[in-house]
Write an enzyme that holds these catalytic residues in place. Structure first.
Site, PDB file in Angstrom:
ATOM      1  N   LYS A 132       0.764  -1.295   0.027  1.00 52.96           N
ATOM      2  CA  LYS A 132      -0.040  -0.039  -0.038  1.00 52.96           C
ATOM      3  C   LYS A 132       0.855   1.423  -0.068  1.00 52.96           C
ATOM      4  O   LYS A 132       0.374   2.407  -0.520  1.00 52.96           O
ATOM      5  CB  LYS A 132      -1.026   0.000   1.283  1.00 52.96           C
ATOM      6  CG  LYS A 132      -1.915  -1.286   1.224  1.00 52.96           C
ATOM      7  CD  LYS A 132      -2.369  -1.552  -0.034  1.00 52.96           C
ATOM      8  CE  LYS A 132      -3.456  -2.616  -0.037  1.00 52.96           C
ATOM      9  NZ  LYS A 132      -2.817  -4.088   0.478  1.00 52.96           N
TER      10      LYS A 132
ATOM     11  N   TYR B  47     -12.434 -14.628   2.506  1.00 52.32           N
ATOM     12  CA  TYR B  47     -11.174 -13.844   2.759  1.00 52.32           C
ATOM     13  C   TYR B  47     -10.610 -13.602   4.238  1.00 52.32           C
ATOM     14  O   TYR B  47     -11.722 -13.726   5.123  1.00 52.32           O
ATOM     15  CB  TYR B  47     -11.577 -12.605   2.197  1.00 52.32           C
ATOM     16  CG  TYR B  47     -10.909 -11.409   2.932  1.00 52.32           C
ATOM     17  CD1 TYR B  47      -9.418 -11.047   2.220  1.00 52.32           C
ATOM     18  CD2 TYR B  47     -11.104 -10.518   3.707  1.00 52.32           C
ATOM     19  CE1 TYR B  47      -8.622 -10.136   2.617  1.00 52.32           C
ATOM     20  CE2 TYR B  47     -10.341  -9.355   4.163  1.00 52.32           C
ATOM     21  CZ  TYR B  47      -9.059  -9.188   3.556  1.00 52.32           C
ATOM     22  OH  TYR B  47      -8.184  -8.174   4.090  1.00 52.32           O
TER      23      TYR B  47
ATOM     24  N   TYR C  25      -2.553 -12.753   2.557  1.00 50.86           N
ATOM     25  CA  TYR C  25      -2.413 -12.627   1.229  1.00 50.86           C
ATOM     26  C   TYR C  25      -1.106 -13.464   0.773  1.00 50.86           C
ATOM     27  O   TYR C  25      -1.393 -14.334  -0.292  1.00 50.86           O
ATOM     28  CB  TYR C  25      -1.978 -10.892   1.044  1.00 50.86           C
ATOM     29  CG  TYR C  25      -3.037 -10.219   1.631  1.00 50.86           C
ATOM     30  CD1 TYR C  25      -4.177  -9.687   0.566  1.00 50.86           C
ATOM     31  CD2 TYR C  25      -3.241  -9.648   2.892  1.00 50.86           C
ATOM     32  CE1 TYR C  25      -5.004  -9.075   1.001  1.00 50.86           C
ATOM     33  CE2 TYR C  25      -4.202  -8.465   3.125  1.00 50.86           C
ATOM     34  CZ  TYR C  25      -5.303  -8.590   2.394  1.00 50.86           C
ATOM     35  OH  TYR C  25      -6.114  -7.688   2.693  1.00 50.86           O
TER      36      TYR C  25
HETATM   37  C1  PLP Z   1      -3.621  -5.355   0.078  1.00 48.53           C
HETATM   38  C2  PLP Z   1      -2.795  -6.253   0.244  1.00 48.53           C
HETATM   39  C3  PLP Z   1      -2.597  -7.531  -1.116  1.00 48.53           C
HETATM   40  C4  PLP Z   1      -3.467  -7.142  -2.379  1.00 48.53           C
HETATM   41  O1  PLP Z   1      -3.159  -6.069  -3.217  1.00 48.53           O
HETATM   42  P1  PLP Z   1      -4.487  -5.405  -4.087  1.00 48.53           P
HETATM   43  O2  PLP Z   1      -3.835  -4.320  -4.562  1.00 48.53           O
HETATM   44  O3  PLP Z   1      -5.540  -5.179  -2.753  1.00 48.53           O
HETATM   45  O4  PLP Z   1      -5.078  -6.436  -4.973  1.00 48.53           O
HETATM   46  C5  PLP Z   1      -1.602  -8.259  -1.224  1.00 48.53           C
HETATM   47  N1  PLP Z   1      -0.826  -8.459  -0.033  1.00 48.53           N
HETATM   48  C6  PLP Z   1      -0.758  -7.626   1.142  1.00 48.53           C
HETATM   49  C7  PLP Z   1       0.140  -7.983   2.161  1.00 48.53           C
HETATM   50  C8  PLP Z   1      -2.115  -6.657   1.399  1.00 48.53           C
HETATM   51  O5  PLP Z   1      -1.873  -5.971   2.400  1.00 48.53           O
END
Ligand code: PLP
Length: 363
Positions: free
Chosen positions: A83, A296, A322
């Site tokens: 992010k 999720y 993730y």
């Molecule tokens: C938000 C996030 C993702 C996913 O990325 P997107 O752009 O939302 O698809 C992957 N890994 C981590 C650790 C995240 O925080």
């Protein structure tokens, strides 16, 4: 009939010329994209470039292909993650609009909200965080540790809302901030609009230069796909500077793979439009299902195996929500024979370290 040696020489020369032409072409595209990106305002928040590292012991454990990791868990900004790159562009717009408060939304253990709170703190803005009770994972540490600990520590004012009330709560909070005479700027979930996705166009450029210098071919890139900005940005960037690179999004958010694919495709289209470049080909959008599990944020056995294997073979920490599921996807693709042994595969590590502490009981 076999070609004689002069045919071989001519063939080698033609191949070298073609390769030279493609490299010149890619270099031209790289400078075009770099120029277009540089015209868009951006605030420095990240430690860049993040390293590109080989994963020799994991490669051996899995019997190939040649695995590498792009370390976007090392972007900085309060424990790193994907992010941060998106926020460089988003924050620039917020500041240009005169905002004094970032208002955003995410799950209780949102990495996005944690990094938005950090970005706000770093630039002297306030942060209002709407945390949605979306994940059906129940444990004391999920409630109190990981990002749930860090987000308020970074100064964000947290409001918790039920699963179906997030959007409304977000807009209401922005109105309340305005009514107090402050200037809110709403950051979308996951920082995933076209502006945020530019962070991953920029990552694609960075990666293509590093890969060339390290002699790594970008045959395949594997990444977790949720709010889609990361995959969409990478696709837009790599489509124009790394011909032939295939981006595999592992769906970790949506059980409906078609819907996730459309989410990525439409965001990639908007992102290309923002840059004034050609849209990515429809068949370039690849999303793999089968690794999400029940929902999720709910742990899977394949995620646990992936987190353990990578920790013990490479000393590299993934997260349960993730990157653990994305790595389970990469392992699944390898076992299904999706790659040939001499191909190069880059795993994009998108961060999420605090999640390990929130999911202690599940690990
Ligand atoms: C938000 C996030 C993702 C996913 O990325 P997107 O752009 O939302 O698809 C992957 N890994 C981590 C650790 C995240 O925080």
């Amino acid at each position: 009939m076999l070609a004689d040696s002069s045919d071989h020489r001519r063939l080698a020369q033609v191949a070298a010329e073609e390769r030279g032409g493609r490299l010149r072409h890619e270099a031209g595209d790289r400078s075009m994209l770099t120029t277009r990106l540089s015209r868009i305002p951006r605030v420095a928040l990240c430690h860049l470039p993040t390293p590109l590292e080989p994963l020799p012991r994991l490669t051996e454990a899995l019997g190939g292909p040649r695995l590498h990791v792009k370390r976007d868990d090392c972007t900085g900004l309060a424990a790193g993650g994907n992010k941060a790159r998106k926020l460089e562009f988003i924050l620039a717009e917020a500041l240009a609009q005169g905002a004094d408060t970032l208002v955003t939304i995410g799950a209780r253990q949102s990495n996005h909200v944690r990094q938005t709170a950090a970005a706000a703190a770093k630039r002297g803005l306030s942060c209002e965080a709407i945390l949605v009770d979306r994940v059906r994972y129940v444990s004391p540490r999920y409630e109190s540790s990981g990002n749930a600990l860090l987000t308020p520590l970074l100064g964000a004012n947290v409001t918790r809302v039920p699963a179906d009330a997030g959007g409304e709560a977000l807009l209401r909070r922005a109105d309340e901030v305005r009514a107090q005479g402050r200037a809110p700027y709403v950051v979308p979930m996951g920082g995933s609009n076209a502006l945020g996705a530019l962070g991953y166009v920029s990552c694609a450029l960075e990666l293509s230069v590093q890969a060339r210098e390290a002699g790594v071919r970008l045959d395949h890139v594997v990444v977790a796909s949720a709010s889609a900005g990361t995959q969409a940005g990478l696709l837009v960037g790599l489509s124009s500077v790394a011909e032939g690179a295939r981006v595999h999004g592992i769906s970790v958010y949506d059980a409906d793979v078609q819907r996730q694919r459309e989410r990525v495709r439409s965001l990639a289209e908007e992102t290309a439009e923002l840059l004034g470049i050609e849209a990515v080909a429809r068949d370039a959008v690849v999303v793999e299902g089968g690794y999400l599990g029940e929902d999720y944020g709910l742990p899977t056995e394949a995620m646990r195996e992936a987190v353990r294997l990578v920790a013990r073979s490479e000393g590299l920490l993934l997260d349960p929500v993730y990157t653990g599921k994305a790595m389970a996807g990469l392992i699944g693709l390898i076992r299904a024979g999706a790659f040939s042994p001499h191909e190069h595969v880059v795993f994009l590590h998108t961060g999420g370290l605090p999640g390990l502490f929130a999911y202690e009981e599940a690990l």
